[in-house]
Design a protein around this motif. Structure first.
Motif, PDB file in Angstrom:
ATOM      1  N   PRO A  49       6.197  -1.403   5.581  1.00 30.39           N
ATOM      2  CA  PRO A  49       6.261  -0.170   6.356  1.00 30.39           C
ATOM      3  C   PRO A  49       5.071   0.044   7.290  1.00 30.39           C
ATOM      4  CG  PRO A  49       5.742   0.304   4.060  1.00 30.39           C
ATOM      5  CD  PRO A  49       6.017  -1.160   4.148  1.00 30.39           C
ATOM      6  N   THR A  50       3.984  -0.704   7.095  1.00 29.21           N
ATOM      7  CA  THR A  50       2.795  -0.543   7.928  1.00 29.21           C
ATOM      8  C   THR A  50       2.663  -1.744   8.861  1.00 29.21           C
ATOM      9  OG1 THR A  50       1.783   0.560   6.041  1.00 29.21           O
ATOM     10  CG2 THR A  50       0.318  -0.059   7.829  1.00 29.21           C
ATOM     11  N   SER A  51       2.182  -1.503  10.085  1.00 32.28           N
ATOM     12  CA  SER A  51       2.108  -2.582  11.069  1.00 32.28           C
ATOM     13  C   SER A  51       1.185  -3.701  10.599  1.00 32.28           C
ATOM     14  CB  SER A  51       1.599  -2.039  12.409  1.00 32.28           C
ATOM     15  OG  SER A  51       0.199  -1.809  12.349  1.00 32.28           O
ATOM     16  N   PHE A  52       1.440  -4.900  11.125  1.00 36.98           N
ATOM     17  CA  PHE A  52       0.604  -6.054  10.783  1.00 36.98           C
ATOM     18  C   PHE A  52      -0.841  -5.800  11.208  1.00 36.98           C
ATOM     19  CE2 PHE A  52      -1.396 -10.113  11.888  1.00 36.98           C
ATOM     20  CZ  PHE A  52      -1.286 -10.774  10.674  1.00 36.98           C
ATOM     21  N   ALA A  53      -1.040  -5.214  12.396  1.00 39.17           N
ATOM     22  CA  ALA A  53      -2.398  -4.968  12.909  1.00 39.17           C
ATOM     23  C   ALA A  53      -3.176  -4.056  11.970  1.00 39.17           C
ATOM     24  CB  ALA A  53      -2.330  -4.366  14.308  1.00 39.17           C
ATOM     25  N   ASP A  54      -2.526  -3.000  11.460  1.00 33.72           N
ATOM     26  CA  ASP A  54      -3.203  -2.090  10.536  1.00 33.72           C
ATOM     27  C   ASP A  54      -3.520  -2.786   9.215  1.00 33.72           C
ATOM     28  OD1 ASP A  54      -3.519   0.311  11.999  1.00 33.72           O
ATOM     29  OD2 ASP A  54      -1.414   0.832  11.702  1.00 33.72           O
ATOM     30  N   ARG A  55      -2.565  -3.579   8.702  1.00 31.84           N
ATOM     31  CA  ARG A  55      -2.814  -4.271   7.429  1.00 31.84           C
ATOM     32  C   ARG A  55      -3.935  -5.291   7.590  1.00 31.84           C
ATOM     33  NH1 ARG A  55       1.592  -7.185   5.902  1.00 31.84           N
ATOM     34  NH2 ARG A  55       2.735  -6.847   7.837  1.00 31.84           N
ATOM     35  N   LEU A  56      -3.973  -5.985   8.715  1.00 32.38           N
ATOM     36  CA  LEU A  56      -5.038  -6.964   8.978  1.00 32.38           C
ATOM     37  C   LEU A  56      -6.398  -6.259   9.032  1.00 32.38           C
ATOM     38  CD1 LEU A  56      -5.166 -10.090   9.658  1.00 32.38           C
ATOM     39  CD2 LEU A  56      -5.453  -9.372  12.033  1.00 32.38           C
ATOM     40  N   ALA A  57      -6.455  -5.098   9.700  1.00 28.10           N
ATOM     41  CA  ALA A  57      -7.706  -4.348   9.817  1.00 28.10           C
ATOM     42  C   ALA A  57      -8.173  -3.853   8.444  1.00 28.10           C
ATOM     43  CB  ALA A  57      -7.514  -3.164  10.765  1.00 28.10           C
ATOM     44  N   MET A  58      -7.240  -3.375   7.614  1.00 29.48           N
ATOM     45  CA  MET A  58      -7.613  -2.900   6.278  1.00 29.48           C
ATOM     46  C   MET A  58      -8.103  -4.052   5.407  1.00 29.48           C
ATOM     47  SD  MET A  58      -4.863   0.083   5.259  1.00 29.48           S
ATOM     48  CE  MET A  58      -3.358  -0.802   5.673  1.00 29.48           C
ATOM     49  N   VAL A  59      -7.448  -5.218   5.510  1.00 28.62           N
ATOM     50  CA  VAL A  59      -7.868  -6.382   4.729  1.00 28.62           C
ATOM     51  C   VAL A  59      -9.265  -6.827   5.151  1.00 28.62           C
ATOM     52  CG1 VAL A  59      -7.420  -8.832   4.349  1.00 28.62           C
ATOM     53  CG2 VAL A  59      -5.564  -7.194   4.119  1.00 28.62           C
ATOM     54  N   GLU A  60      -9.542  -6.755   6.448  1.00 33.07           N
ATOM     55  CA  GLU A  60     -10.882  -7.124   6.928  1.00 33.07           C
ATOM     56  C   GLU A  60     -11.939  -6.229   6.277  1.00 33.07           C
ATOM     57  OE1 GLU A  60     -13.150  -8.274  11.060  1.00 33.07           O
ATOM     58  OE2 GLU A  60     -11.257  -7.197  11.170  1.00 33.07           O
ATOM     59  N   LEU A  61     -11.641  -4.955   6.135  1.00 35.45           N
ATOM     60  CA  LEU A  61     -12.570  -4.023   5.490  1.00 35.45           C
ATOM     61  C   LEU A  61     -12.711  -4.354   3.997  1.00 35.45           C
ATOM     62  CD1 LEU A  61     -11.366  -0.712   7.186  1.00 35.45           C
ATOM     63  CD2 LEU A  61     -13.528  -1.903   7.617  1.00 35.45           C
ATOM     64  N   ALA A  62     -11.598  -4.647   3.341  1.00 36.00           N
ATOM     65  CA  ALA A  62     -11.624  -4.964   1.907  1.00 36.00           C
ATOM     66  C   ALA A  62     -12.393  -6.257   1.636  1.00 36.00           C
ATOM     67  CB  ALA A  62     -10.201  -5.073   1.365  1.00 36.00           C
ATOM     68  N   CYS A  63     -12.353  -7.202   2.577  1.00 32.33           N
ATOM     69  CA  CYS A  63     -13.009  -8.502   2.394  1.00 32.33           C
ATOM     70  C   CYS A  63     -14.533  -8.412   2.421  1.00 32.33           C
ATOM     71  CB  CYS A  63     -12.529  -9.490   3.454  1.00 32.33           C
ATOM     72  SG  CYS A  63     -10.920 -10.198   3.103  1.00 32.33           S
ATOM     73  N   ARG A  64     -15.064  -7.277   2.839  1.00 32.17           N
ATOM     74  CA  ARG A  64     -16.524  -7.116   2.851  1.00 32.17           C
ATOM     75  C   ARG A  64     -17.099  -7.062   1.438  1.00 32.17           C
ATOM     76  NH1 ARG A  64     -16.966  -2.486   7.625  1.00 32.17           N
ATOM     77  NH2 ARG A  64     -16.152  -3.795   9.319  1.00 32.17           N
ATOM     78  N   ALA A  65     -16.222  -6.958   0.441  1.00 26.07           N
ATOM     79  CA  ALA A  65     -16.665  -6.857  -0.952  1.00 26.07           C
ATOM     80  C   ALA A  65     -17.323  -8.132  -1.456  1.00 26.07           C
ATOM     81  CB  ALA A  65     -15.467  -6.502  -1.849  1.00 26.07           C
TER      82      ALA A  65
END
Length: 199
Positions: A49-65
């Motif tokens: 339900p969420t765009s690929f661009a938004d999911r990619l951006a959120m994953v980039e933020l999560a990967c900072r862990a």
């Protein structure tokens, strides 16, 4: 280099995903885990339900862990509208990183569906598999897949992760206005709020 592909909807990426990747990296001495949001999943026809661009951006933020984590667009939506098949993604990674030892990281629920995947036999030739235990999907059930001894040698079990976050329930909570601080990285929660996702 020991590199694992970690594909999925990541809609949104949460602490459960991070816990799985951290445990896999620690147990199997992985140098890099590529978090790859999928453009279009073959076995989920309704799509994300969420765009690929938004999911990619959120994953980039999560990967900072963790410095071992990296976001990858290797599974971005195809120009022909066809689904993204893991066998094609692993083939591309083989070409891009010929010297890497490749792994594919997935949950036991997904792996038990392996016969329904595109070219399942080739999948077990292209990479070793790290299969993570999930509630309700005992890893003992993997014997029912009828793998050969050689194929079984390609499959590694990871039973040390107990973070179970249901994405559907998480999206329902977000829709109701919950920031889900217990399961979302603050940066991901901030992105969701700023872009009015799941509302």
């Amino acid at each position: 280099m020991r590199v694992a592909l970690f594909g999925g909807s990541f809609d949104p990426p949460h602490y459960g995903h991070v816990a799985i990747a951290t445990a896999a990296a620690d147990v199997f001495d992985l140098d890099r885990i590529l978090f790859a949001p999928v453009g279009r999943q073959p076995l989920k026809r309704d799509g994300a339900p969420t765009s690929f661009a938004d999911r990619l951006a959120m994953v980039e933020l999560a990967c900072r862990a963790d410095p071992r984590f990296a976001v990858s667009d290797v599974d971005s939506p195809r120009s022909d509208g066809e689904p993204n098949y893991t066998v094609h993604t692993l083939s591309m990674l083989h070409e891009a990183m010929p010297d890497a030892r490749l792994f594919n990281l997935c949950g036991a629920d997904s792996f038990l569906n392996l016969p329904r995947w595109h070219e399942p036999e080739r999948l077990l030739e292209l990479a070793e598999w790290i299969v993570v235990s999930r509630p309700g999907f005992p890893l003992a059930d993997l014997s029912a897949l009828g793998l050969t001894a050689r194929q079984r040698g390609q499959v590694h079990l990871l039973q040390t992760v107990h973070e179970d976050v249901a994405a559907t329930n998480l999206r329902e909570r977000l829709e109701a206005g919950d920031r889900c601080a217990d399961v979302l990285d603050p940066a991901v929660a901030g992105y969701i709020e700023a872009h009015h996702l799941y509302r």
